[in-house]
Design a protein around this motif. Structure first.
Motif, short mmCIF file in Angstrom:
data_model
loop_
_atom_site.label_atom_id
_atom_site.label_comp_id
_atom_site.label_asym_id
_atom_site.label_seq_id
_atom_site.Cartn_x
_atom_site.Cartn_y
_atom_site.Cartn_z
N MET A 152 54.53 17.92 24.44
CA MET A 152 55.33 18.01 25.67
C MET A 152 56.49 17.00 25.64
O MET A 152 57.59 17.28 26.12
CB MET A 152 54.45 17.75 26.89
CG MET A 152 53.38 18.82 27.11
SD MET A 152 54.07 20.48 27.24
CE MET A 152 55.09 20.31 28.69
N GLY A 153 56.26 15.81 25.05
CA GLY A 153 57.33 14.84 24.92
C GLY A 153 58.44 15.33 24.01
O GLY A 153 59.63 15.10 24.27
N SER A 200 55.79 10.81 32.36
CA SER A 200 55.07 12.08 32.26
C SER A 200 54.22 12.13 31.00
O SER A 200 53.08 12.61 31.03
CB SER A 200 56.07 13.24 32.27
OG SER A 200 56.98 13.14 31.20
N VAL A 201 54.75 11.62 29.89
CA VAL A 201 53.98 11.60 28.64
C VAL A 201 52.79 10.63 28.75
O VAL A 201 51.64 11.00 28.48
CB VAL A 201 54.88 11.22 27.45
CG1 VAL A 201 54.05 10.98 26.20
CG2 VAL A 201 55.91 12.31 27.20
N ALA A 227 45.91 15.36 29.32
CA ALA A 227 46.26 15.91 28.00
C ALA A 227 45.83 14.92 26.93
O ALA A 227 45.73 13.71 27.18
CB ALA A 227 47.77 16.18 27.91
N THR A 228 45.56 15.44 25.76
CA THR A 228 45.28 14.58 24.61
C THR A 228 46.60 13.99 24.11
O THR A 228 47.68 14.48 24.46
CB THR A 228 44.61 15.39 23.49
OG1 THR A 228 45.55 16.39 23.04
CG2 THR A 228 43.35 16.07 23.99
N PRO A 229 46.55 12.94 23.28
CA PRO A 229 47.81 12.41 22.74
C PRO A 229 48.64 13.45 21.99
O PRO A 229 49.87 13.44 22.08
CB PRO A 229 47.33 11.28 21.81
CG PRO A 229 46.04 10.83 22.40
CD PRO A 229 45.40 12.07 22.96
N GLU A 267 48.72 16.77 22.56
CA GLU A 267 49.33 17.67 23.55
C GLU A 267 50.47 16.98 24.29
O GLU A 267 51.53 17.57 24.52
CB GLU A 267 48.26 18.15 24.53
CG GLU A 267 47.19 19.02 23.89
CD GLU A 267 45.98 19.20 24.78
OE1 GLU A 267 45.14 20.06 24.47
OE2 GLU A 267 45.86 18.46 25.79
N ALA A 268 50.25 15.71 24.66
CA ALA A 268 51.32 14.98 25.35
C ALA A 268 52.52 14.76 24.42
O ALA A 268 53.67 14.79 24.87
CB ALA A 268 50.79 13.64 25.85
N SER A 288 50.13 11.71 31.55
CA SER A 288 49.23 12.80 31.15
C SER A 288 48.17 12.32 30.18
O SER A 288 47.03 12.81 30.20
CB SER A 288 50.04 13.93 30.54
OG SER A 288 50.74 13.48 29.38
N ILE A 289 48.51 11.32 29.33
CA ILE A 289 47.51 10.79 28.39
C ILE A 289 46.51 9.90 29.11
O ILE A 289 45.29 10.06 28.99
CB ILE A 289 48.21 10.01 27.26
CG1 ILE A 289 49.08 10.94 26.42
CG2 ILE A 289 47.19 9.33 26.36
CD1 ILE A 289 49.91 10.22 25.37
#
Length: 664
Positions: free
Chosen positions: A480-481, A462-463, A472-474, A476-477, A466-467
């Protein structure tokens, strides 16, 4: 007094650096500022090897030599320090560092590694060298989730090393598998090393993550292949698991369902008579777990099939470029738009007898005749019968011809590509084999993997997904991570105030180290460029008339040698600002160079005398395991790393295919 061998090596290396710097300075006819820059570089390396803190050594040397370059002007020197610190503080990329580190510390404290290792070594029990292979797979997954080399090597040293030694494994092979697998966290995304390189070299971290994914998997695959070959060729180094170690204990309910652990699980769950003594809810739960792979396969196949076969209709607009129809007179007459008025027409005086006139004097306004009914007004003429006035252009509504039906209805479906068919054919075959050989023992192993392996993989994918997919940007990811790590620790009942406090403290400590390194690196790089050291190095390299291949070989050999006395952080922040400006002269892509460097820096943790992975493992290993045995076990894996660098150079698409597919 007896001096240890590694200390002799360090002192010899420092002596060579000092002798080399002295030789360069004494052989120069005139000592310029560029020579002072090279002297500063040499002194920094020696000071770091003597044990001084890297960040403050860089700042101190940078400030001292900047003061000399500015003719002892303190104001300009301090201005440079403030600007360098502010530039680091304003770097948005570095926000991802504490978030990824925080995620790693939380996942480490969720204590998944023990159950993960146990489930993997049971799942891979039939492979040669099963314990070492399970160790490498566990290290790869856990290092990817945490990215903390010391934590992974230490935990695996406590968990896997005793198990391999009890199984009769060779000490060098066991130590090499643990140390090499633990170091994969600095290569496979999400990696702090790639963030630091991207911020230093000005390369997109997203593209670095996409590019490092397959080289990291390739390196892990080469490690596993080496262990399997060694176990085949020298079985005494990696004996197979005994029958007692392969036994999977069944829970009481499953023992009632199964006549033996090797009985087929799906058939046993569907038998009505044998299930009479087992609650129906338990049977349904087991059937739901068994059906999970088929459900996941069907969902992935359905959604991906729809995505690869659907053609989105292109939006078409009837907008014509201004002046496009001016060239041709025939098309210009029918295209409408602004046109020149006719030469003989134009604005004219109205005719004298027509136009607006006074009404007749004897007429005027009169009453309608009373005897006659008012006649109805004439019907409005049909629009189709109205003829355009002379000289007027036909309207767009009357001039546009109806579009053909084929053009109006564009195709919205295409055949599935070959890669999709091949990929899901492989996945379908794996799913079919899973159900074909699904025994009750394998079902228990699958349930263990569901509790340890799949949550970590879901967090990682998921991390990274999304990148890499641009969702998502690194930063933002990474946020979330970090949230996912907290949820994972809470799900395994490991999240409490003490764990959270310790994770925050270690995150702040690591992040502060990275940020101070960047401040010191910025000051050092500015001082090195100000003294002309960068120009001197560039002039020296260009005077050698190297080809692209020779330059890459030379740079990778230098980085490989620097990995012996220095750590990867020092190599990135000190030497990458020297190498990066040279890449344009040889036509080298900074992204590709970064992937080569990331592969090469794996050796920084494995090469003596500063092989930190060896010291991490030695700290938790039994007393009879020596450092020399650990170093001996790491040497073959260092050779595999060099082989991986060669393979990446020969086939650069291993690292560049995914970034080019997604972002170009």
């Amino acid at each position: 007094m007896k001096i240890r061998r590694e200390l002799w090596f360090g002192l010899t290396f420092m002596a060579l650096i000092v002798i080399g710097a002295a030789t360069v300075l004494l052989s120069a006819e005139t000592i310029t500022n560029g020579h002072l820059g090279l002297l500063m570089l040499s002194l920094v390396v020696v000071a770091i090897m003597l044990g001084f803190p890297t960040a403050f050594t860089l700042m101190g040397m940078g400030m001292l030599f900047t003061f000399m370059a500015y003719d002892r002007d303190w104001h300009r020197t301090l201005d440079l320090m403030v600007q360098s610190a502010y530039k680091t503080m304003a770097n948005d990329v570095l926000i991802a560092v504490p978030l990824f580190v925080f995620m790693g510390y939380l996942v480490e404290r969720a204590n998944l590694i023990e159950s993960l290792f146990k489930s993997l070594h049971l799942a891979l029990a039939r492979l040669p060298g099963a314990l070492a292979v399970a160790t490498l797979v566990t290290c790869t997954i856990f290092a990817t989730a945490t990215g903390i080399v010391g934590a992974v090597v230490t935990l695996m040293g406590l968990l896997a090393l005793p198990a391999m030694l009890r199984g009769g494994y060779s000490v060098p092979l066991a130590a090499g598998a643990i140390t090499a697998g633990g170091c994969l966290g600095i290569l496979i995304p999400p990696s702090v090393l790639l963030i630091v390189y991207g911020a230093t070299a000005g390369v997109s971290v997203v593209q670095l993550y996409a590019g490092a994914f397959f080289p990291g998997l390739m390196l892990a695959g080469l490690y596993i292949l080496y262990v399997i070959l060694i176990a085949k060729l020298k079985p005494q180094w990696a004996p197979p698991l005994s029958a007692a170690d392969r036994v999977v204990p069944l829970p009481p309910m499953s023992q009632r369902l199964a006549s033996s652990p090797t009985a087929h699980a799906l058939v046993g769950l569907l038998k009505g008579r044998r299930n009479a003594e087992v609650p129906f809810s338990h049977v349904l739960r087991q059937l739901a777990i068994v059906a999970l792979p088929a459900i996941v396969f069907a969902l992935l196949a359905g959604f991906s099939y729809r995505a690869v076969t659907t053609v989105e209709a292109e939006a078409r607009y009837d907008i014509e470029e201004i002046g496009a129809a001016r060239g041709s007179s025939s098309s210009g007459a029918s295209s409408g738009g602004l046109a020149e008025p006719p030469a003989e027409g134009g604005l004219q005086e109205p005719p004298s007898e027509g136009g607006l006139q006074e009404p007749p004097s004897d007429g005027g306004l009169q009453e309608p005749p009373s005897g006659e009914a008012a006649s109805p007004p004439p019907a409005a003429p049909d629009a189709s019968t109205l003829a355009p006035p002379p000289g007027a252009q036909p309207s767009a509504a009357t001039s546009v011809a109806p579009a053909p039906a084929a053009a109006a209805e564009a195709p919205t479906y295409r055949a599935a590509p070959t890669w999709w068919i091949a990929t899901f054919a492989v996945f379908g075959a794996i799913t079919a084999l899973f159900y074909l050989f699904l025994s009750f023992a394998r079902l228990e192993i699958f349930k263990m993997l569901l509790a340890s392996f799949f949550p970590l993989m879901l967090l990682i994918l998921s991390v990274l997904g999304s990148i890499v997919l641009g969702l998502a940007t690194p930063t933002e990811a990474a946020a979330m991570g970090a949230l996912g790590g907290m949820l994972l620790a809470a799900a395994y009942r490991r999240l409490n105030l003490a764990v959270l406090k310790e994770s925050v403290f270690l995150t702040a400590k690591t992040s502060a180290m990275v940020c101070w390194l960047f401040v010191g690196s910025a000051i050092f790089s500015a001082a090195f460029a100000l003294l002309g050291g960068q120009a001197l190095v560039e002039e020296w390299v260009l005077s050698m008339n190297l080809t692209k291949v020779q330059f890459l070989v030379l740079s990778q050999v230098i980085i490989f040698l620097l990995g012996w006395p220095l750590e990867w952080t020092e190599i990135i922040v000190i030497f990458m600002p020297i190498f990066i400006p040279l890449l344009d002269n040889f036509g080298v892509d900074p992204l590709f160079f970064g992937l080569l460097v990331a592969l090469n820096l794996q050796t920084a943790f494995l090469s003596p005398p500063v092989a930190m992975a060896a010291f991490y493992l030695k700290g938790v290993s039994p007393p009879h395991v020596t450092l020399n045995q650990i170093f001996l076990g790491m040497l073959p894996f260092m050779g595999i790393q060099v082989l991986a660098i060669v393979l990446l150079y020969i086939w650069p698409q291993i690292g560049l295919w995914l970034p080019q597919l997604l972002y170009k």
